[in-house]
Scaffold this motif. Structure first.
Motif, PDB file in Angstrom:
ATOM      1  N   TYR A 117      -4.476  -8.903  14.897  1.00 29.39           N
ATOM      2  CA  TYR A 117      -5.184  -9.400  16.078  1.00 29.39           C
ATOM      3  C   TYR A 117      -5.291 -10.919  16.053  1.00 29.39           C
ATOM      4  CZ  TYR A 117      -6.791  -4.546  16.567  1.00 29.39           C
ATOM      5  OH  TYR A 117      -6.847  -3.186  16.698  1.00 29.39           O
ATOM      6  N   LEU A 164     -11.017  -7.804   9.056  1.00 27.38           N
ATOM      7  CA  LEU A 164     -11.903  -7.067   9.948  1.00 27.38           C
ATOM      8  C   LEU A 164     -12.045  -5.635   9.448  1.00 27.38           C
ATOM      9  CD1 LEU A 164     -10.390  -8.299  13.341  1.00 27.38           C
ATOM     10  CD2 LEU A 164     -12.308  -9.269  12.081  1.00 27.38           C
ATOM     11  N   SER A 166     -13.679  -1.786   9.887  1.00 22.34           N
ATOM     12  CA  SER A 166     -14.241  -0.816  10.820  1.00 22.34           C
ATOM     13  C   SER A 166     -14.376   0.526  10.110  1.00 22.34           C
ATOM     14  CB  SER A 166     -13.352  -0.662  12.065  1.00 22.34           C
ATOM     15  OG  SER A 166     -13.208  -1.887  12.747  1.00 22.34           O
ATOM     16  N   ASN A 207     -17.655  -1.533  14.001  1.00 24.20           N
ATOM     17  CA  ASN A 207     -16.384  -2.097  14.445  1.00 24.20           C
ATOM     18  C   ASN A 207     -16.282  -3.581  14.103  1.00 24.20           C
ATOM     19  OD1 ASN A 207     -15.340   0.295  15.743  1.00 24.20           O
ATOM     20  ND2 ASN A 207     -16.840  -0.048  17.366  1.00 24.20           N
ATOM     21  N   HIS A 208     -15.207  -3.927  13.441  1.00 23.24           N
ATOM     22  CA  HIS A 208     -14.795  -5.315  13.251  1.00 23.24           C
ATOM     23  C   HIS A 208     -15.844  -6.187  12.566  1.00 23.24           C
ATOM     24  CE1 HIS A 208     -11.491  -4.042  15.651  1.00 23.24           C
ATOM     25  NE2 HIS A 208     -12.131  -4.073  16.789  1.00 23.24           N
ATOM     26  N   SER A 210     -16.429  -8.925  10.275  1.00 23.01           N
ATOM     27  CA  SER A 210     -15.483  -9.975   9.889  1.00 23.01           C
ATOM     28  C   SER A 210     -15.867 -10.611   8.568  1.00 23.01           C
ATOM     29  CB  SER A 210     -15.400 -11.047  10.982  1.00 23.01           C
ATOM     30  OG  SER A 210     -16.675 -11.568  11.257  1.00 23.01           O
ATOM     31  N   MET A 230     -16.063 -10.155  19.354  1.00 23.33           N
ATOM     32  CA  MET A 230     -14.939  -9.260  19.157  1.00 23.33           C
ATOM     33  C   MET A 230     -14.348  -8.731  20.469  1.00 23.33           C
ATOM     34  SD  MET A 230     -14.311  -9.248  15.959  1.00 23.33           S
ATOM     35  CE  MET A 230     -14.882 -10.943  15.833  1.00 23.33           C
ATOM     36  N   LEU A 233     -10.788 -10.034  21.152  1.00 22.60           N
ATOM     37  CA  LEU A 233      -9.625  -9.683  20.326  1.00 22.60           C
ATOM     38  C   LEU A 233      -8.431  -9.291  21.192  1.00 22.60           C
ATOM     39  CD1 LEU A 233     -10.930  -7.498  17.357  1.00 22.60           C
ATOM     40  CD2 LEU A 233      -9.926  -9.776  17.229  1.00 22.60           C
ATOM     41  N   TRP A 296      -9.066  -1.444   7.682  1.00 26.91           N
ATOM     42  CA  TRP A 296      -9.041  -2.906   7.622  1.00 26.91           C
ATOM     43  C   TRP A 296      -7.960  -3.427   8.558  1.00 26.91           C
ATOM     44  CZ3 TRP A 296     -12.372  -6.100   5.083  1.00 26.91           C
ATOM     45  CH2 TRP A 296     -13.175  -5.559   4.090  1.00 26.91           C
ATOM     46  N   HIS A 297      -8.268  -4.519   9.244  1.00 25.02           N
ATOM     47  CA  HIS A 297      -7.267  -5.214  10.043  1.00 25.02           C
ATOM     48  C   HIS A 297      -7.336  -6.706   9.721  1.00 25.02           C
ATOM     49  CE1 HIS A 297      -7.760  -1.491  12.481  1.00 25.02           C
ATOM     50  NE2 HIS A 297      -6.450  -1.610  12.578  1.00 25.02           N
ATOM     51  N   GLY A 299      -6.860 -10.639  11.128  1.00 30.40           N
ATOM     52  CA  GLY A 299      -6.873 -11.405  12.363  1.00 30.40           C
ATOM     53  C   GLY A 299      -6.921 -12.906  12.137  1.00 30.40           C
TER      54      GLY A 299
END
Length: 361
Positions: A117, A164, A166, A207-208, A210, A230, A233, A296-297, A299
């Motif tokens: 992201y 990030l 979640s 969610n998310h 950071s 967020m 995003l 995990w993401h 960004g």
């Protein structure tokens, strides 16, 4: 600093991402294009095809040398402070936005570092400079060099890396709640105590969350401007980096998992206890919070940065501005000469006056 660029379909000039319009602007012919319009051009189609090929190569586990293609991002490392920034492959030497020293080529950016992201810049350079001017206007004893025209021109838009997190939390709470009621009747005071069994259960989506993904000293810049919204995003596209710099992460999610999961559990349990209000006291007997479906993401989030190296102490002072929300953080140097002038113009005359009065009294 060289940046990842798109070419203007009209004149061939370099395009930059415009935070104000959220489109791509040509500084030569002043044309504006949406991302969708650029992707329809022949150059955009070739770039998209190249991205797809690199992603397929990454999934197949091919080596970096096998993935080497024109236009792929590079990583440079500053030999002075260790900061890492992302540029295109044509860059041979540039300056470090953090300490203003030269940076050197380290190697190609591995496909695993490709973000999921991005939060695009919403504040452009002009707005960033105006916010800096208002912020520095409240600092009276700052060296003039810190806010000189040359210094302000070095303000840089940087995408910082964040992890990030979640998940879904299943929570349960068993407690004993007590309600007290007191009243007076005549000369007597009565107390009524009622005890209840309190039970709470539920699920909470998270969610998310950071987390800064930098170990280096410049992590102060990325942590001080949190949080980001967020809702902004967007799926990562290289075009968002046009006209800006980008940092490469040097922290992996495994280093952050225990801390984040503990924070999420504590928040979930605190929320359950908060839902059991209306009692004089609450004695928790059993509670649990289990994390499910953790993800995990990766960004990149926008930050305007300005740094200053103290000429005497060599310390790095900084200004950082959240490129989405406008939140400011910073650390400024103190001009000892200005403090000396304050002392001579205020405290010294006052001291002289007190001495004179003391003499006659």
């Amino acid at each position: 600093m060289a940046t990842i660029t798109w070419k203007c379909p009209n004149c061939g000039g370099g395009l930059i991402f415009d935070p104000k319009t959220q489109n791509y602007k040509c500084e030569y012919c002043l044309s504006n294009f949406t991302l969708e319009e650029l992707e329809q051009t022949e150059e955009g189609k070739r770039a998209e095809q190249g991205n797809q090929e690199r992603e397929e190569q990454r999934q197949k586990g091919r080596s970096l040398e096998e993935q080497r293609t024109e236009g792929e991002a590079l990583v440079y490392t500053c030999p002075s402070c260790g900061a890492q920034i992302v540029t295109d492959e044509t860059t041979a030497a540039t300056f470090c936005y953090y300490c203003h020293n030269p940076v050197v080529l380290e190697g190609r950016l591995d496909g695993s570092y490709r973000p999921d992201y991005v939060v695009p810049f919403a504040i452009d350079r002009k707005q960033a400079e105006e916010i800096f001017g208002q912020w520095i206007g409240r600092k009276r004893y700052v060296p003039s060099d810190f806010y000189s025209k040359k210094q302000i021109e070095s303000m840089t838009g940087v995408y910082f890396p964040y992890w990030l997190y979640s998940c879904r939390v299943e929570g349960e709470l068993d407690a004993e709640g007590t309600k007290l009621r007191m009243w007076d009747a005549g000369n007597l005071r009565y107390t009524e105590r009622k005890i209840y069994h309190v039970s709470r259960q539920g699920q909470m989506p998270v969610n998310h969350v950071s987390r800064n993904a930098l170990k280096k000293a410049n992590s102060r810049l990325s942590e001080g401007v949190l949080p980001f919204q967020m809702e902004g995003l967007k799926p990562f596209q290289m075009g968002y980096l046009a006209g800006f710099q980008a940092e490469k992460r040097d922290m992996e999610r495994q280093e952050l998992t225990a801390e984040v999961e503990q924070e999420v559990r504590e928040f979930a349990l605190s929320s359950l206890q908060s839902s059991a209000d209306g009692y004089s006291s609450l004695n928790v007997q059993k509670q649990r919070a289990e994390i499910q479906d953790a993800q995990w993401h990766y960004g990149l989030f926008p930050v305007w940065t300005l740094t200053y190296k103290g000429p005497k102490d060599g310390k790095i002072y900084y200004f950082a501005l959240n490129g989405q929300t406008g939140k400011v953080c910073g650390e400024v140097p103190v001009d000892r000469r200005k403090l000396s002038v304050l002392f001579l113009s205020v405290f010294l005359p006052l001291l002289t006056l007190l001495l004179v009065l003391g003499y006659f009294i």
